[in-house]
Motif scaffolding. Sequence first.
Motif, mmCIF file in Angstrom:
data_model
loop_
_atom_site.group_PDB
_atom_site.id
_atom_site.type_symbol
_atom_site.label_atom_id
_atom_site.label_comp_id
_atom_site.label_asym_id
_atom_site.label_seq_id
_atom_site.Cartn_x
_atom_site.Cartn_y
_atom_site.Cartn_z
ATOM 1 N N THR A 133 -2.015 3.129 -3.852
ATOM 2 C CA THR A 133 -1.603 1.793 -4.082
ATOM 3 C C THR A 133 -2.111 0.980 -3.072
ATOM 4 O O THR A 133 -2.144 1.237 -1.796
ATOM 5 N N ASP A 134 -2.777 -0.090 -3.756
ATOM 6 C CA ASP A 134 -3.483 -1.147 -2.703
ATOM 7 C C ASP A 134 -3.314 -2.590 -3.284
ATOM 8 O O ASP A 134 -4.279 -2.512 -4.343
ATOM 9 N N LEU A 135 -2.362 -3.064 -3.482
ATOM 10 C CA LEU A 135 -2.296 -4.384 -4.135
ATOM 11 C C LEU A 135 -2.006 -5.605 -3.526
ATOM 12 O O LEU A 135 -1.015 -5.734 -2.392
ATOM 13 N N LEU A 156 6.632 4.753 -5.745
ATOM 14 C CA LEU A 156 5.927 4.592 -4.319
ATOM 15 C C LEU A 156 6.994 5.205 -3.549
ATOM 16 O O LEU A 156 7.799 4.356 -3.177
ATOM 17 N N VAL A 213 -2.438 0.397 -8.549
ATOM 18 C CA VAL A 213 -0.871 1.136 -8.237
ATOM 19 C C VAL A 213 -1.193 2.487 -8.819
ATOM 20 O O VAL A 213 -1.611 2.961 -9.853
ATOM 21 N N VAL A 241 -3.388 6.081 -12.098
ATOM 22 C CA VAL A 241 -3.997 4.729 -11.277
ATOM 23 C C VAL A 241 -4.251 3.610 -12.308
ATOM 24 O O VAL A 241 -4.989 3.626 -13.311
ATOM 25 N N ALA A 267 5.650 3.662 0.781
ATOM 26 C CA ALA A 267 5.045 2.070 0.701
ATOM 27 C C ALA A 267 5.006 1.648 2.114
ATOM 28 O O ALA A 267 6.040 2.046 3.012
ATOM 29 N N THR A 278 0.862 -1.079 0.105
ATOM 30 C CA THR A 278 0.161 -0.083 -0.055
ATOM 31 C C THR A 278 0.714 1.240 0.098
ATOM 32 O O THR A 278 2.142 1.146 0.095
ATOM 33 N N ASP A 279 0.303 2.461 -0.380
ATOM 34 C CA ASP A 279 0.958 3.810 -0.389
ATOM 35 C C ASP A 279 -0.146 4.617 -0.351
ATOM 36 O O ASP A 279 -1.118 4.669 -0.668
#
Length: 452
Positions: free
Chosen positions: A208-210, A377, A253, A268, A380, A203-204
């Motif tokens: 970002t959330d992967l 990122l 991302v 995004v 992160a 995440t960031d």
Amino acid sequence: MCGDGSDGHFDSAHAGGAGDLHAGDPELTADGIAAHLVGEDEIRRTAAGFIGYNRTGPGDRVLIGIDNQYEYDAVLPIADALRARGASVDIVIVDIGPDRPFTEFDEIGVLIRREDRKLNPRRWDAVPWVQELARTRNYDLLVHKKGGGIPATPHRYEAIPWLSLEHLVAEANRYPRSLHELINRKAWEPFHTVGVGGRVHLTDPEGTDLTYTLHEGYFDGTRRSYGTEPFWGHLLAHGPTPILPEEDAEGVVAGTTNHFSKAYPRIVLTLEKGKVVTADGGGGYGDAWRDLLAESRDIKYPCFPAPGLFYLWEVAIGTHPLIVRPRDISRLSSGGFEWERRRSGIVHMGFGTRWGGEEERWAADQKLVYGHLHVHLNFATLTITTKSNEKITVIKDGRLAVLDDPEVRAHAAEFGDPSALLTELWTAQVPGITAAGRYADYAADPAKYVYG
């Protein structure tokens, strides 16, 4: 935009155990730094902190290959230091065009190709005729390339990523090698041991959330830079190509910077089964990325399980706490954001074909689009949940967790103040995250803040 130490001067508390150094000491001049680099081991990598030319001695012939966008004052001290060891040094300069301010399209221009790279080398590629010159003229050492991997050659071959005098005299270059090695080994260890088969969550605060699995198949020993040895200064938290059929990276991302272009409005990227399926926003960078998505949509690359170019493979972690963003990154000659990606805890995400991989030769032969693009990122958080449900934090809010490891701190104490050696000298200042203001304002026009 820069934190403490970003003016390029040294602080003796961070000097890696060199004693009471101060401005004006020989060790802090360009010549002193170059001599230090000559005295380091060689490992055939382009990672700052691991490059050295120490095997050079009397009678050796050295070829340094640069381009016209290097600052020549950063190259001469290295040549002089090699000559001081008894070597003869020749320098060739390749003309890559005039310097200018960045645009949002420059990352595309230097990374995406549809023909043989030898006909049109990319920014981090070797120049074929320079390599051929080193071979046919029997040089003992070729000093060439800004980034990417170092090819196998009969002669010694090392990189030269210091584009400017500011790069060359940076405090990071005097960092204790054994300490940096320990940081890399400790940070890499969870991935190839207890982490195999576990789940990564990345995440960031920029969005970002992967999540994805550290599939055992990526550790089968066939993938370069993915085994028990760290990929020095560039730890790969995801397996490189070929991508497995069971690849399951899902999520988004997001970011506003890459390696080599002007900062762009927030992009995004949405991923399904490891592949970018949509790219939203991003200004000119996003427009170009969407065009490439359309161009490559029906191409079945041999390294990917389904048609399409932009599969995730590069989740690269920087490992050096003393890397600092240069004062001026507005022009091509500065390298842009490429230098800062080496800082510990910064992650750069890469989507597309692997640099120099077989899939790139396949695409070039057929005049098909290839290459990979990046999103950085800066803040992160990366965790691994192992198969036994143990949670390992590798990065937390942009800080590499092993910098607080007792073994790392104990080793740092052998060279000086551990807090000084293991505290980041620079952090990106982003409104709403690390600086006053609203992130939405920054995301809409980050260039105003980065260069303003």
